[in-house]
Design an enzyme around this catalytic site. Structure first.
Site, mmCIF file in Angstrom:
data_model
loop_
_atom_site.group_PDB
_atom_site.id
_atom_site.type_symbol
_atom_site.label_atom_id
_atom_site.label_comp_id
_atom_site.label_asym_id
_atom_site.label_seq_id
_atom_site.Cartn_x
_atom_site.Cartn_y
_atom_site.Cartn_z
ATOM 1 N N CYS A 1 19.180 38.880 40.196
ATOM 2 C CA CYS A 1 17.916 38.525 40.862
ATOM 3 C C CYS A 1 17.783 37.009 40.877
ATOM 4 C CB CYS A 1 16.753 39.128 40.096
ATOM 5 S SG CYS A 1 16.849 40.921 40.036
ATOM 6 N N HIS B 1 57.249 55.784 43.111
ATOM 7 C CA HIS B 1 56.665 56.774 42.191
ATOM 8 C C HIS B 1 55.455 57.454 42.800
ATOM 9 C CE1 HIS B 1 59.386 55.454 39.063
ATOM 10 N NE2 HIS B 1 59.094 54.199 39.379
ATOM 11 N N TRP C 1 17.477 42.455 43.187
ATOM 12 C CA TRP C 1 18.607 43.346 43.495
ATOM 13 C C TRP C 1 18.306 44.629 42.750
ATOM 14 C CZ3 TRP C 1 23.289 45.303 41.079
ATOM 15 C CH2 TRP C 1 24.253 45.754 41.998
ATOM 16 N N LYS D 1 26.254 38.624 43.952
ATOM 17 C CA LYS D 1 27.115 37.532 43.483
ATOM 18 C C LYS D 1 27.346 37.624 41.977
ATOM 19 C CE LYS D 1 29.656 33.928 43.729
ATOM 20 N NZ LYS D 1 31.012 34.115 44.310
ATOM 21 N N GLU E 1 44.154 41.378 44.433
ATOM 22 C CA GLU E 1 43.045 40.532 44.902
ATOM 23 C C GLU E 1 42.987 40.526 46.426
ATOM 24 O OE1 GLU E 1 40.429 39.338 43.933
ATOM 25 O OE2 GLU E 1 39.927 37.731 45.333
ATOM 26 N N LYS F 1 39.643 41.592 48.536
ATOM 27 C CA LYS F 1 39.019 40.750 49.574
ATOM 28 C C LYS F 1 38.797 41.539 50.853
ATOM 29 C CE LYS F 1 37.672 37.360 47.700
ATOM 30 N NZ LYS F 1 37.555 38.165 46.548
ATOM 31 N N GLU G 1 35.947 44.155 50.272
ATOM 32 C CA GLU G 1 34.554 43.678 50.139
ATOM 33 C C GLU G 1 34.095 42.874 51.352
ATOM 34 O OE1 GLU G 1 34.004 41.353 46.649
ATOM 35 O OE2 GLU G 1 35.804 40.200 46.911
ATOM 36 N N ASN H 1 14.062 39.283 35.725
ATOM 37 C CA ASN H 1 15.483 39.470 36.018
ATOM 38 C C ASN H 1 16.082 40.148 34.796
ATOM 39 O OD1 ASN H 1 18.081 39.364 36.916
ATOM 40 N ND2 ASN H 1 18.379 37.176 36.558
ATOM 41 N N GLY H 2 16.848 41.242 35.018
ATOM 42 C CA GLY H 2 17.506 41.916 33.889
ATOM 43 C C GLY H 2 17.077 43.370 33.813
ATOM 44 N N ARG I 1 22.748 35.081 45.642
ATOM 45 C CA ARG I 1 22.884 35.986 44.490
ATOM 46 C C ARG I 1 22.842 37.444 44.908
ATOM 47 N NH1 ARG I 1 21.691 33.063 39.596
ATOM 48 N NH2 ARG I 1 21.091 34.966 38.532
HETATM 49 C C1 AGP Z 1 34.546 38.775 43.695
HETATM 50 O O1 AGP Z 1 35.044 38.711 45.059
HETATM 51 C C2 AGP Z 1 33.741 39.990 43.491
HETATM 52 N N1 AGP Z 1 32.525 39.833 44.235
HETATM 53 C C3 AGP Z 1 33.528 40.446 42.065
HETATM 54 O O2 AGP Z 1 34.645 41.251 41.783
HETATM 55 C C4 AGP Z 1 33.418 39.377 40.947
HETATM 56 O O3 AGP Z 1 34.641 38.714 40.800
HETATM 57 C C5 AGP Z 1 33.094 40.096 39.632
HETATM 58 O O4 AGP Z 1 31.853 40.742 39.789
HETATM 59 C C6 AGP Z 1 33.030 39.147 38.428
HETATM 60 O O5 AGP Z 1 32.028 38.198 38.641
HETATM 61 P P1 AGP Z 1 31.991 36.925 37.653
HETATM 62 O O6 AGP Z 1 33.261 36.161 37.878
HETATM 63 O O7 AGP Z 1 30.768 36.153 38.037
HETATM 64 O O8 AGP Z 1 31.914 37.456 36.243
#
Ligand code: AGP
Length: 619
Positions: A2, A511, A78, A614, A488, A492, A495, A105-106, A30
């Site tokens: 948040c 396998h 969020w 984020k 990775e 990408k 997401e 927040n939390g 965020r």
């Molecule tokens: C990154 O592209 C992703 N949005 C997500 O996997 C992110 O890397 C993960 O949530 C960890 O976030 P952080 O590095 O802020 O801990």
């Protein structure tokens, strides 16, 4: 995840709404699904909140203007407890006189029990949130204490979990009271005005003088003061720091999206993370690693804990750290680490990797590791974040603010920081590879220019991405350090473009996964450099032949000058040569550009992809 903003300014200005809305706009990165504000005006608290993006809130404010005020709080939510609705949006009011408003927040983990007690007292609720419980408790405490700070202190001592709370009361104009536990809160000090935020982006347009609040602290701000106490009421203080990046850094600098801007900032992210951490003679100088050298020499195991992209940075680092230091190195998903009863003791070094420094899964893993006696180092991109504060030491990455939700430059900076840590330990423990450290540092220093060169020749990758915009499934193969690159690259694409994508180790193909290969199936293959040991290069070229023979469309990422792949590749994307262990810093770049371009071709929001935040500050 948040976003929180608090403001108290000079009575004459009455610009609280503008300041709070600007802060919320800077915190949009965020990720959120509702927003709201509360202003203290004379002897009432006015609130406005709406589900959806800030535009919806602005529409509401245009229809129903709020009164002028010099005291205000704002929130982007969020959804956790309760869906993204107008009712569940913050602020939440407490009491029946509507004089108190709270944002949060939390997660308040004991809110069900507290809510039951309040319901038994006849108190009614309008939302499903844990925040409204805190608001009602605060209203009751205020009635008794007639002082917002005292009321806050009474309430926070009843709450469990993670929370940053901000509150205003109509009977206390010119005051905002905030409290934090396991959740971020930063104070911004202005001239005749003061600010609060979940991070410095909330007030960067007004001041760079910041103070990070510590665990279990309460801060009371007015236009001219900021008093900090702990939850026991004792005077306390946060940690002051100067915000080194300016508002412009968070803008797009001419790029259409933050994602593209940040992909192109990667040479600087790597260079800045290296900056000042080694001497001209090739000695690592990590004065921020505040762990006793004797303890580091005694380490017999390293465990890297992280989530998502950060975990793939850890997977890349594992190959390098083990090779250089000869210390066993495991990589664990933070949310799995805590529950598998790991073998951890005082000779274990737990390295957390987190861009935001607020990922709850990673934070809780670090706390768990410390309970087991481990030494902990945080690799983090966000000054003032919670995870560095909960660690014995921190190695900050210097990627600058990463606004796009999907991580790119932070990923490269995390890998770079892991290399630096590995080389530092290599020298400290006089491992066999210590003699190679100066050369490795020279090779690392050359990487930013190689990334820059690579970014200058992405036209064909963009063309391929646009051509593949209708793809429904893409596979990614890699081996050795290319395996986490494949993982990775797949993340990408998932997401950003919402396309099913799967990364896996090339050796795993036979396998099972090879059954997925059908005519025209697009497969990216990250090929190790020709001088990678154990003839891994040739093994991967064989893998390419296996899938090509079954109809796959092979998109090969290979070193410049590696002509052996051409006969089996539908596309060859070349990257500048680099030592194998450092090559992920280059190999990932075409995959980032590909995912970003394909998502853009689909008309998707590459900066704020659906469902994502984020920083995932809930478990
Ligand atoms: C990154 O592209 C992703 N949005 C997500 O996997 C992110 O890397 C993960 O949530 C960890 O976030 P952080 O590095 O802020 O801990």
């Amino acid at each position: 995840m948040c976003g929180i903003v608090g403001y108290v300014g000079p009575g004459a200005d009455e610009r609280a709404l503008d300041v709070v809305m600007e802060g919320l706009a800077r915190l949009e990165y965020r990720g959120y699904d509702s927003a709201g504000v509360a202003l203290v005006n004379g002897h009432e608290v006015a609130t406005a909140k709406r589900a959806g993006k800030l535009a919806n809130l602005r529409e509401l404010l245009a229809e129903h203007p709020m009164p002028p005020s010099s005291t205000g709080i704002g929130h982007t939510r969020w959804a956790t407890h309760g869906g993204p609705t107008d009712q569940n949006a913050h602020p939440h009011r407490g009491g029946t006189d509507g004089k108190l408003a709270v944002i949060h927040n939390g997660i308040i983990e004991n809110f069900h029990a507290l809510k039951s007690q309040l319901l038994a007292q006849g108190i009614t609720f309008t939302s499903e949130t844990d925040t409204e419980v805190a608001a009602q408790l605060l209203a009751i405490a205020y009635e008794e204490a007639q002082d917002l700070t005292a009321a806050m202190r009474q309430v926070v001592n009843r709450l469990e979990g993670a929370f940053t709370l901000l509150a205003v009361h109509a009977d206390a104009p010119g005051v905002v009271v905030a409290a934090r536990r396991n959740s971020p809160l930063v104070l911004g000090l202005g001239d005749g005005e003061n600010f609060l935020g979940s991070d410095v982006a909330a007030f960067i347009g007004y001041t760079r003088r910041a103070v990070e609040l510590g665990q279990d602290q309460i801060v009371t701000i007015t236009a001219d003061s900021a008093e900090v106490i702990d939850f026991a009421g004792n005077p306390a203080h946060g940690t002051p720091f100067e915000v080194t990046w300016d508002a412009a850094a968070a803008e797009k600098n001419g790029f259409p999206t933050f994602m593209e801007k940040e992909i192109h900032e990667q040479p600087h992210a790597v260079a800045d993370t290296l900056l000042g951490r080694s001497t001209p003679q090739g000695r690592l100088a990590l004065d921020e690693v505040r762990i006793d050298e004797a303890d580091l020499r005694a380490i017999d195991k390293i465990v890297i804990v992280a989530c998502g992209t950060a975990s793939y940075a850890g997977m890349v680092a594992k190959y390098a750290i083990e090779h250089w230091t000869r210390i066993p190195c495991e990589v664990e998903l933070a949310h799995e680490f805590r529950y598998r009863d790991p073998v951890i003791d005082e000779r274990t070094l737990v390295v957390s990797i987190s861009q935001s420094g607020e990922t709850m899964d990673t934070l809780m893993a670090v706390k768990y590791a410390r309970q087991l006696g481990a030494r902990t180092i945080s690799i983090c991109n966000t000054h003032g974040a919670t995870i560095p504060r909960e660690s014995d030491a921190v190695l900050y990455t210097h990627a600058g603010p990463e606004i796009a939700v999907a991580s790119t430059k932070a990923f490269l900076a995390q890998i770079t920081a892991c290399y630096i840590l590995g080389l530092y330990l290599t020298q400290l423990r006089e491992a066999q590879a210590a003699a190679d450290v100066p050369e490795i540092l020279r090779e690392l220093a050359a990487i930013p220019d190689k990334i820059e060169t690579l970014l200058g020749r992405m036209d064909r990758v963009r063309e391929i991405a646009r051509f593949m915009a209708d793809s429904r499934s893409v596979l990614f193969l890699g081996r050795h350090v290319g395996y986490p690159v494949a993982m990775e690259g797949a993340l990408k694409l998932k997401e950003l473009a919402y396309i099913h994508a799967e990364g896996f180790a090339a050796g795993e193909l036979k396998h099972g996964p090879i059954a997925l290969i059908d005519a025209g199936q697009p497969v990216f293959i990250v090929v190790p450099g020709p001088d990678t040991p154990h003839s891994l290069h040739d093994k991967v070229v064989s893998n390419i032949q296996e899938i090509r023979a079954r109809g796959a469309r092979t998109l090969v990422i290979a070193d410049e000058g590696d002509d052996s792949v051409a006969p089996f590749a539908d596309e060859v994307i070349t990257i500048p040569q680099a030592p194998p262990l450092l090559s992920p810093l280059l190999a990932i770049v075409p995959l980032q550009v590909f995912a970003c371009e394909l998502a853009t071709a689909k008309g998707l929001d590459v900066d704020q992809p659906r469902n994502l935040a984020k920083s995932v500050t809930v478990e």
